[in-house]
Scaffold this motif. Structure first.
Motif, PDB file in Angstrom:
ATOM      1  N   LEU A   1       0.833  -1.209   0.000  1.00 57.72           N
ATOM      2  CA  LEU A   1       0.000   0.000   0.000  1.00 57.72           C
ATOM      3  C   LEU A   1       0.862   1.251   0.000  1.00 57.72           C
ATOM      4  CD1 LEU A   1      -2.740  -1.063   2.568  1.00 57.72           C
ATOM      5  CD2 LEU A   1      -3.028  -0.772   0.102  1.00 57.72           C
ATOM      6  N   LYS A   2       1.917   1.223   0.785  1.00 62.50           N
ATOM      7  CA  LYS A   2       2.805   2.384   0.858  1.00 62.50           C
ATOM      8  C   LYS A   2       3.462   2.639  -0.498  1.00 62.50           C
ATOM      9  CE  LYS A   2       6.471   4.408   3.614  1.00 62.50           C
ATOM     10  NZ  LYS A   2       7.332   4.255   4.787  1.00 62.50           N
ATOM     11  N   GLN A   3       3.874   1.573  -1.179  1.00 62.55           N
ATOM     12  CA  GLN A   3       4.477   1.732  -2.505  1.00 62.55           C
ATOM     13  C   GLN A   3       3.477   2.333  -3.496  1.00 62.55           C
ATOM     14  OE1 GLN A   3       5.808  -2.201  -3.450  1.00 62.55           O
ATOM     15  NE2 GLN A   3       7.736  -1.986  -2.318  1.00 62.55           N
ATOM     16  N   ARG A   4       2.224   1.868  -3.450  1.00 65.65           N
ATOM     17  CA  ARG A   4       1.190   2.431  -4.334  1.00 65.65           C
ATOM     18  C   ARG A   4       1.010   3.919  -4.078  1.00 65.65           C
ATOM     19  NH1 ARG A   4      -3.838  -1.477  -3.622  1.00 65.65           N
ATOM     20  NH2 ARG A   4      -2.727  -3.410  -3.945  1.00 65.65           N
ATOM     21  N   LEU A   5       0.924   4.269  -2.787  1.00 58.61           N
ATOM     22  CA  LEU A   5       0.718   5.681  -2.436  1.00 58.61           C
ATOM     23  C   LEU A   5       1.914   6.533  -2.842  1.00 58.61           C
ATOM     24  CD1 LEU A   5      -0.971   5.275   1.053  1.00 58.61           C
ATOM     25  CD2 LEU A   5      -2.050   5.923  -1.112  1.00 58.61           C
TER      26      LEU A   5
ATOM     27  N   PHE B   1       1.853  12.766  -8.895  1.00 64.96           N
ATOM     28  CA  PHE B   1       1.223  14.049  -8.572  1.00 64.96           C
ATOM     29  C   PHE B   1       2.269  15.161  -8.560  1.00 64.96           C
ATOM     30  CE2 PHE B   1      -0.422  17.419  -5.952  1.00 64.96           C
ATOM     31  CZ  PHE B   1      -1.759  17.518  -6.340  1.00 64.96           C
ATOM     32  N   VAL B   2       3.406  14.896  -7.932  1.00 62.28           N
ATOM     33  CA  VAL B   2       4.478  15.898  -7.868  1.00 62.28           C
ATOM     34  C   VAL B   2       4.959  16.248  -9.272  1.00 62.28           C
ATOM     35  CG1 VAL B   2       6.870  16.272  -7.138  1.00 62.28           C
ATOM     36  CG2 VAL B   2       5.227  15.315  -5.537  1.00 62.28           C
ATOM     37  N   THR B   3       5.067  15.240 -10.126  1.00 60.43           N
ATOM     38  CA  THR B   3       5.505  15.475 -11.506  1.00 60.43           C
ATOM     39  C   THR B   3       4.524  16.389 -12.241  1.00 60.43           C
ATOM     40  OG1 THR B   3       6.526  13.284 -11.552  1.00 60.43           O
ATOM     41  CG2 THR B   3       6.156  14.332 -13.667  1.00 60.43           C
ATOM     42  N   GLY B   4       3.246  16.163 -12.031  1.00 61.42           N
ATOM     43  CA  GLY B   4       2.227  16.956 -12.729  1.00 61.42           C
ATOM     44  C   GLY B   4       1.960  18.321 -12.135  1.00 61.42           C
ATOM     45  N   HIS B   5       2.129  18.471 -10.812  1.00 58.84           N
ATOM     46  CA  HIS B   5       1.731  19.714 -10.145  1.00 58.84           C
ATOM     47  C   HIS B   5       2.891  20.470  -9.499  1.00 58.84           C
ATOM     48  CE1 HIS B   5      -1.992  17.319 -10.355  1.00 58.84           C
ATOM     49  NE2 HIS B   5      -2.596  18.490 -10.470  1.00 58.84           N
TER      50      HIS B   5
ATOM     51  N   ASP C   1      -6.138  17.586  -2.161  1.00 57.21           N
ATOM     52  CA  ASP C   1      -5.791  16.851  -3.376  1.00 57.21           C
ATOM     53  C   ASP C   1      -6.153  15.377  -3.243  1.00 57.21           C
ATOM     54  OD1 ASP C   1      -4.668  19.160  -4.566  1.00 57.21           O
ATOM     55  OD2 ASP C   1      -2.779  18.806  -3.506  1.00 57.21           O
ATOM     56  N   ILE C   2      -5.921  14.822  -2.059  1.00 56.52           N
ATOM     57  CA  ILE C   2      -6.272  13.421  -1.823  1.00 56.52           C
ATOM     58  C   ILE C   2      -7.780  13.248  -1.885  1.00 56.52           C
ATOM     59  CG2 ILE C   2      -6.236  11.562  -0.117  1.00 56.52           C
ATOM     60  CD1 ILE C   2      -3.503  12.764   0.815  1.00 56.52           C
TER      61      ILE C   2
ATOM     62  N   ALA D   1      -9.818  14.988  -3.606  1.00 54.24           N
ATOM     63  CA  ALA D   1     -10.252  15.169  -4.994  1.00 54.24           C
ATOM     64  C   ALA D   1      -9.767  14.040  -5.905  1.00 54.24           C
ATOM     65  CB  ALA D   1      -9.734  16.512  -5.513  1.00 54.24           C
ATOM     66  N   SER D   2      -8.948  13.153  -5.392  1.00 54.40           N
ATOM     67  CA  SER D   2      -8.406  12.064  -6.214  1.00 54.40           C
ATOM     68  C   SER D   2      -9.441  10.960  -6.411  1.00 54.40           C
ATOM     69  CB  SER D   2      -7.145  11.496  -5.565  1.00 54.40           C
ATOM     70  OG  SER D   2      -7.482  10.844  -4.360  1.00 54.40           O
ATOM     71  N   SER D   3      -9.049   9.919  -7.109  1.00 54.67           N
ATOM     72  CA  SER D   3      -9.972   8.810  -7.385  1.00 54.67           C
ATOM     73  C   SER D   3     -10.328   8.067  -6.100  1.00 54.67           C
ATOM     74  CB  SER D   3      -9.332   7.840  -8.390  1.00 54.67           C
ATOM     75  OG  SER D   3      -8.248   7.169  -7.780  1.00 54.67           O
ATOM     76  N   GLN D   4     -11.427   7.337  -6.169  1.00 52.48           N
ATOM     77  CA  GLN D   4     -11.886   6.571  -5.004  1.00 52.48           C
ATOM     78  C   GLN D   4     -10.862   5.513  -4.618  1.00 52.48           C
ATOM     79  OE1 GLN D   4     -14.653   7.382  -3.266  1.00 52.48           O
ATOM     80  NE2 GLN D   4     -14.012   5.864  -1.766  1.00 52.48           N
ATOM     81  N   GLU D   5     -10.168   4.964  -5.592  1.00 47.73           N
ATOM     82  CA  GLU D   5      -9.151   3.948  -5.326  1.00 47.73           C
ATOM     83  C   GLU D   5      -8.027   4.507  -4.448  1.00 47.73           C
ATOM     84  OE1 GLU D   5      -5.892   1.202  -7.692  1.00 47.73           O
ATOM     85  OE2 GLU D   5      -7.405   2.287  -8.840  1.00 47.73           O
ATOM     86  N   ILE D   6      -7.583   5.714  -4.734  1.00 49.88           N
ATOM     87  CA  ILE D   6      -6.520   6.343  -3.938  1.00 49.88           C
ATOM     88  C   ILE D   6      -7.026   6.633  -2.531  1.00 49.88           C
ATOM     89  CG2 ILE D   6      -5.059   8.402  -3.722  1.00 49.88           C
ATOM     90  CD1 ILE D   6      -4.119   6.397  -5.848  1.00 49.88           C
ATOM     91  N   LYS D   7      -8.233   7.132  -2.417  1.00 50.72           N
ATOM     92  CA  LYS D   7      -8.811   7.407  -1.094  1.00 50.72           C
ATOM     93  C   LYS D   7      -8.884   6.127  -0.263  1.00 50.72           C
ATOM     94  CE  LYS D   7     -11.902  10.878  -2.955  1.00 50.72           C
ATOM     95  NZ  LYS D   7     -13.298  11.226  -3.124  1.00 50.72           N
TER      96      LYS D   7
END
Length: 121
Positions: free
Chosen positions: A25-29, A36-40, A48-49, A51-57
């Motif tokens: 889980l930590k690796q996924r996050l 996110f850092v690359t894009g923003h 931001d969390i 507003a992210s997808s349900q999977e990330i939440k």
């Protein structure tokens, strides 16, 4: 989402399997945060969390619930398990057989050793 519900219903202690789940889980996050850092050009915050997808939440929720379980199970005494060092049998036996030195004896030995080192130089 179904995986999260299944894990919440399942009652287990933090075994090796759970620790692997935690690291996965930590690796996924971390990979999502890196994207996110690359894009923003900044780290994600709570908004931001949210507003992210349900999977990330769900991943965040599961990660923190497992992390909490881990902390509860690891704290067995006042100091916490991170401060406890396991005693090796050799060291325990050695300390039992060895007579205790007073602070004066210890200090005088160190003083003699250091004065001998200075005399050689």
């Amino acid at each position: 989402c179904a995986l999260l519900i299944w894990r919440q219903k399942r009652n287990f202690n933090l075994s090796t399997e759970a620790m692997e789940d935690l690291s996965t889980l930590k690796q996924r996050l971390k990979s999502w945060e890196a994207e996110f850092v690359t894009g923003h050009n900044r780290k994600p915050n709570k908004d931001d969390i949210a507003a992210s997808s349900q999977e990330i939440k769900d991943t965040y929720k599961e990660y923190y619930s497992l992390k909490k379980k881990q902390e509860k199970e690891q704290v067995n005494d006042v100091w916490g398990s991170s401060l406890n060092k396991p005693a090796t049998p050799d060291l325990v036996e050695e300390s039992k057989n060895k007579p205790k030195e007073s602070l004066v004896e210890t200090f005088s030995k160190k003083l003699k050793q250091r004065s001998a080192q200075l005399a050689v130089k």
